[in-house]
Structures are given as structure tokens and as C-alpha cells.
Design a protein around this motif. Structure first.
Motif, PDB file in Angstrom:
ATOM      1  N   PRO A 145      -3.655  -1.844   3.090  1.00  0.00           N
ATOM      2  CA  PRO A 145      -2.717  -1.708   4.220  1.00  0.00           C
ATOM      3  C   PRO A 145      -2.681  -2.973   5.074  1.00  0.00           C
ATOM      4  O   PRO A 145      -3.698  -3.606   5.330  1.00  0.00           O
ATOM      5  CB  PRO A 145      -3.280  -0.520   5.008  1.00  0.00           C
ATOM      6  N   ASP A 202      -1.607  -3.967   8.704  1.00  0.00           N
ATOM      7  CA  ASP A 202      -1.221  -3.449  10.017  1.00  0.00           C
ATOM      8  C   ASP A 202      -0.128  -4.282  10.670  1.00  0.00           C
ATOM      9  O   ASP A 202       0.694  -3.757  11.430  1.00  0.00           O
ATOM     10  CB  ASP A 202      -2.440  -3.403  10.941  1.00  0.00           C
ATOM     11  N   HIS A 253       0.821  -1.208   0.000  1.00  0.00           N
ATOM     12  CA  HIS A 253       0.000   0.000   0.000  1.00  0.00           C
ATOM     13  C   HIS A 253       0.861   1.267   0.000  1.00  0.00           C
ATOM     14  O   HIS A 253       0.656   2.179  -0.815  1.00  0.00           O
ATOM     15  CB  HIS A 253      -0.917  -0.014   1.219  1.00  0.00           C
ATOM     16  N   THR A 254       1.844   1.340   0.888  1.00  0.00           N
ATOM     17  CA  THR A 254       2.711   2.510   0.963  1.00  0.00           C
ATOM     18  C   THR A 254       3.557   2.652  -0.296  1.00  0.00           C
ATOM     19  O   THR A 254       3.754   3.760  -0.811  1.00  0.00           O
ATOM     20  CB  THR A 254       3.616   2.423   2.203  1.00  0.00           C
ATOM     21  N   ASP A 274       4.141  -3.495   3.438  1.00  0.00           N
ATOM     22  CA  ASP A 274       3.451  -2.294   2.958  1.00  0.00           C
ATOM     23  C   ASP A 274       4.360  -1.408   2.109  1.00  0.00           C
ATOM     24  O   ASP A 274       3.910  -0.786   1.147  1.00  0.00           O
ATOM     25  CB  ASP A 274       2.938  -1.476   4.148  1.00  0.00           C
ATOM     26  N   ARG A 275       5.619  -1.334   2.478  1.00  0.00           N
ATOM     27  CA  ARG A 275       6.534  -0.436   1.752  1.00  0.00           C
ATOM     28  C   ARG A 275       7.462  -1.198   0.798  1.00  0.00           C
ATOM     29  O   ARG A 275       8.578  -0.762   0.526  1.00  0.00           O
ATOM     30  CB  ARG A 275       7.356   0.380   2.749  1.00  0.00           C
ATOM     31  N   GLN A 286       1.540   4.135  -3.105  1.00  0.00           N
ATOM     32  CA  GLN A 286       1.318   5.570  -2.934  1.00  0.00           C
ATOM     33  C   GLN A 286       2.556   6.373  -3.308  1.00  0.00           C
ATOM     34  O   GLN A 286       2.461   7.387  -4.016  1.00  0.00           O
ATOM     35  CB  GLN A 286       0.926   5.859  -1.486  1.00  0.00           C
ATOM     36  N   PRO A 310       4.214  -3.999   8.291  1.00  0.00           N
ATOM     37  CA  PRO A 310       4.550  -2.712   7.664  1.00  0.00           C
ATOM     38  C   PRO A 310       5.684  -2.827   6.656  1.00  0.00           C
ATOM     39  O   PRO A 310       5.762  -2.035   5.718  1.00  0.00           O
ATOM     40  CB  PRO A 310       4.928  -1.829   8.854  1.00  0.00           C
TER      41      PRO A 310
END
Length: 397
Positions: A193, A195, A161-162, A201-202, A165, A198
Motif C-alpha cells: 500500500p 499512503d 495493492h488495491t 494503489d488502484r 486485491q 492512492p
């Protein structure tokens, strides 16, 4: 037998509200002073309960049986490879329901285009991932599909997700591509995302086969995600280090990501205590305001006090009048503050997407505290009024 006349409750209420009716602005300010303190107390407790309820619901939804197995970090913060047998040993451990190996690819960057300097990767990583990762993490996609055994061999990637973006990939229209260390990779999916992960996520996720072919990876995992049986999570956690590295289990770190979310509850509790203290200070200031108003009221109404005493009112009647007036101010402030605090809780909860929760016990205790503050604040002015003799009150009124 007492010779003092009896004072009915209705008469007491009438005389006790004279000051409130004749000085409405002053009374309103005193009510507001107590109301601010009560509103702070109710809002802090309500917002804390709402946020904690949401966090606990998220923990329950995500599960507390997810474990991660890693072999520490290098000098630059990158993950270190686990033994080649780690993934197999972890998957065969008793109590493990499913596992998914991943590997951070050191020195491999992902950029939107080849025109972006490698140093400007935005802190994103490239991670080789198994097709079972999405199921083990209980994740979902916002766009596209996840890696499969078939697509893992091709130059395709799924963005966290990150990562999506930061790379400016909002959807999959136009078959977007990203530049991964000299190779163009087509984006086939974007994750929602995560949780509990993380680091995913990136990351830009690629298949292990593609990582071996394009980036010279040796196929070893650096982090393994594990779903254990809920009733055996703690027991499984104690066995995973030896399963991943039988020769040096002390070098393997096993953690439960949900512990980080749970730790936020303790942080929230400590913050709640601080804000409750500030609310109590505001309530104390409101009580001082009531006391000040009542002292002034006694001074202004000395003639009334002397006349009532001359007509037969006893000390307890005068004291009761001013004590009740102070109590009414405190109660009015309590009701006002409880309504304001509840409104603030509901507004913030709706804005954050939480379920609004205002503990009834918090409202009850707040109202009781407001009444107590009003009674204590009015005690000295009431006793001072009761000590006035009719002659002194009429002479100096």
C-alpha cells in the motif's frame, strides 16, 4: 477557645465510610457512574494520542517532501496530459532530488480475464510508469519486481495493492496474467500500500514503451511525482508549475500528498472534542448519582446524626463526615475509570498496531475531576446534614 471536641482523621474516616460499608451495592453503583465518565475521558485522550502518534510516525516515515504535478482532470475525472517537456523541466528544477513521470491511459481497462465485460473494471486504471517511480514514492513490493528500463518494453505489469486485491492476484505463483484492453500482460510484481499515492494503489502499471506500442499513447505524462529537498519543499512547490508548463502555469496543480494525512489530525482533534463532551456529560450524570445517594443517606441516618450532635459533635464534624464520604466515592470512581480507560486504550492500540500512549496529564486531570465532582456532589447533602439540630434529628429519625 473552641469548646467543640477535636475529631481525629482516623475517626473521621471511620464514620465517613459507615455508609459505604453498610450499603456496598449502592456505593458500587455510584462509583461506577463516575467511573464510566472518567473512563470515557481517559480512553478518548489515550486513543487519540495513540492514533495521532502513529499517524505522525507514518508522515515522518513517508516524508513530507513528496510533491505531485498534474494538469487538472477531464469531464470524466481522468487526468489530462501535461506538455511533452513537463517531465524534463520538472527534473531540472533547482531543489528537486528525483522525479518520476506517469500517465493515466484513458479508456484502457484492466480485467482478470477477457471474459469479464469491459464495463466491470472495478474502478481500476492503467497507468504508464517510469522505472524510477518506486524509488521516488519510497514504495516497496510484496511480491516480484518492479519495472526496469528493459522490462518496460514488454507486456508486463506491476499491480498496485488495491488493484491486485480486486483482480484476485494474491501472489505470483503460476505466472498470473491480466487482460489489458485486448492484450494479455504478465504480472511481475505487486506493490505494498502507498499512503501518499492512492491512484497508484488502484492501477496496473505498464512501461511507457509498451503503452505507446499497444495503446497508442503519445508518451506525455499526466502526473509527475517529485522528491524535493526537505528544507526547500515549499520553495520547490512554487516553481514546479512554471517548470511543467511555462506558457500556462496557472493550469498546473502542484500538491503535497502528506497534507491529506496531516488534515486527518485536525479531523481527529474535532472528534476528540465531541467525545470529551460526551465523557463530561457521563461524568456529570455520575456526580448527580452521588448527590442523590448522599441525600438519601442523610435522610436514612437522621437518628445517627441527631445522636452524634447530642453527644457533642459539631456541625462541621457532621458536614465533614458526609463531604468526605462523597469525596471518597468520587475518588474511587476516578481510580476505577482511569484503569478502565487505560485498559481500553491499550486494547484498541494493540488491536490496531499502534503504540499505546496514555498521557499522564490526562489521568491526573481525570482523577482531579472525579474528586471535584464528588466534593461538589456532596456539598449540599453535607450542609443539609449539618443544619439538623439534635432534637429535630432524633424526633424525625
Amino acid at each position: 477557645m473552641s469548646l467543640l471536641p477535636r475529631l481525629r482523621v482516623t475517626d473521621l474516616l471511620t464514620v465517613a465510610t459507615v455508609g459505604l460499608r453498610t450499603r456496598p451495592a449502592r456505593a458500587a453503583l455510584s462509583v461506577l457512574g463516575v467511573g464510566i465518565g472518567i473512563a470515557a475521558l481517559v480512553a478518548v485522550l489515550g486513543i487519540t494520542r495513540s492514533s495521532q502518534s502513529d499517524l505522525l510516525a507514518r508522515i515522518d516515515r513517508l516524508g513530507t517532501n513528496l510533491l505531485t504535478v498534474a494538469d487538472g482532470q477531464g469531464p470524466g475525472g481522468e487526468e489530462q496530459p501535461l506538455p511533452a517537456t513537463a517531465a524534463g523541466g520538472v527534473s531540472l528544477t533547482t531543489g528537486v532530488l528525483a522525479s518520476a513521470p506517469t500517465a493515466e491511459l484513458p479508456g484502457v481497462t484492466v480485467r482478470r480475464t477477457d471474459r469479464v465485460p469491459p464495463a466491470q473494471s472495478g474502478g481500476l486504471a492503467v497507468r504508464a510508469a517510469d522505472a524510477s517511480l518506486l524509488a521516488v514514492l519510497d514504495g516497496r513490493l510484496t511480491h516480484g519486481t518492479f519495472l526496469t528500463e528493459g522490462t518496460a518494453r514488454f507486456p508486463v505489469t506491476v499491480l498496485g495493492h488495491t488493484a491486485a486485491q480486486r483482480l484476485g492476484v494474491e501472489d505470483l505463483s503460476g505466472d498470473p496474467r491480466v487482460f489489458v484492453a485486448g492484450h494479455w500482460y504478465t504480472v511481475i510484481g505487486v506493490l505494498a500500500p502507498l499512503d501518499l499515492a492512492p491512484e497508484v494503489d488502484r492501477s496496473a502499471l505498464v512501461g511507457f514503451a509498451a503503452a505507446v506500442r499497444d495503446f497508442g499513447h503519445d508518451g506525455a505524462a499526466s502526473r509527475i511525482y517529485v522528491r524535493a529537498r526537505q528544507d526547500r519543499t515549499v520553495e520547490v512547490a512554487t516553481m514546479l508549475a512554471r517548470a511543467a508548463n511555462p506558457e500556462r502555469p496557472d493550469e498546473v496543480a502542484v500538491s503535497r500528498p502528506s497534507d491529506a494525512l496531516t488534515a486527518r489530525l485536525a479531523v481527529a482533534d474535532s472528534g476528540t472534542a465531541l467525545f470529551l463532551g460526551l465523557g463530561a456529560v457521563a461524568l456529570l450524570v455520575g456526580g448527580v448519582g452521588i448527590a442523590n445517594m448522599m441525600v438519601i443517606a442523610v435522610l436514612e441516618r437522621r437518628t445517627e446524626i441527631g445522636l452524634r450532635r447530642a453527644l457533642g459533635a459539631g456541625r462541621r464534624h457532621v458536614a465533614g463526615q458526609f463531604l468526605l464520604e462523597s469525596l471518597l466515592l468520587g475518588a474511587a470512581g476516578g481510580v476505577t475509570g482511569a484503569l478502565l480507560g487505560a485498559a481500553a486504550t491499550y486494547a484498541l492500540a494493540v488491536q490496531r498496531g499502534w503504540q499505546p500512549l496514555v498521557p499522564p496529564s490526562a489521568v491526573g486531570l481525570a482523577l482531579a475531576a472525579a474528586c471535584l465532582v464528588g466534593a461538589v456532589a456532596g456539598l449540599y447533602p453535607a450542609l443539609r446534614a449539618a443544619r439538623l439540630t439534635p432534637t429535630d434529628a432524633l424526633r424525625t429519625g
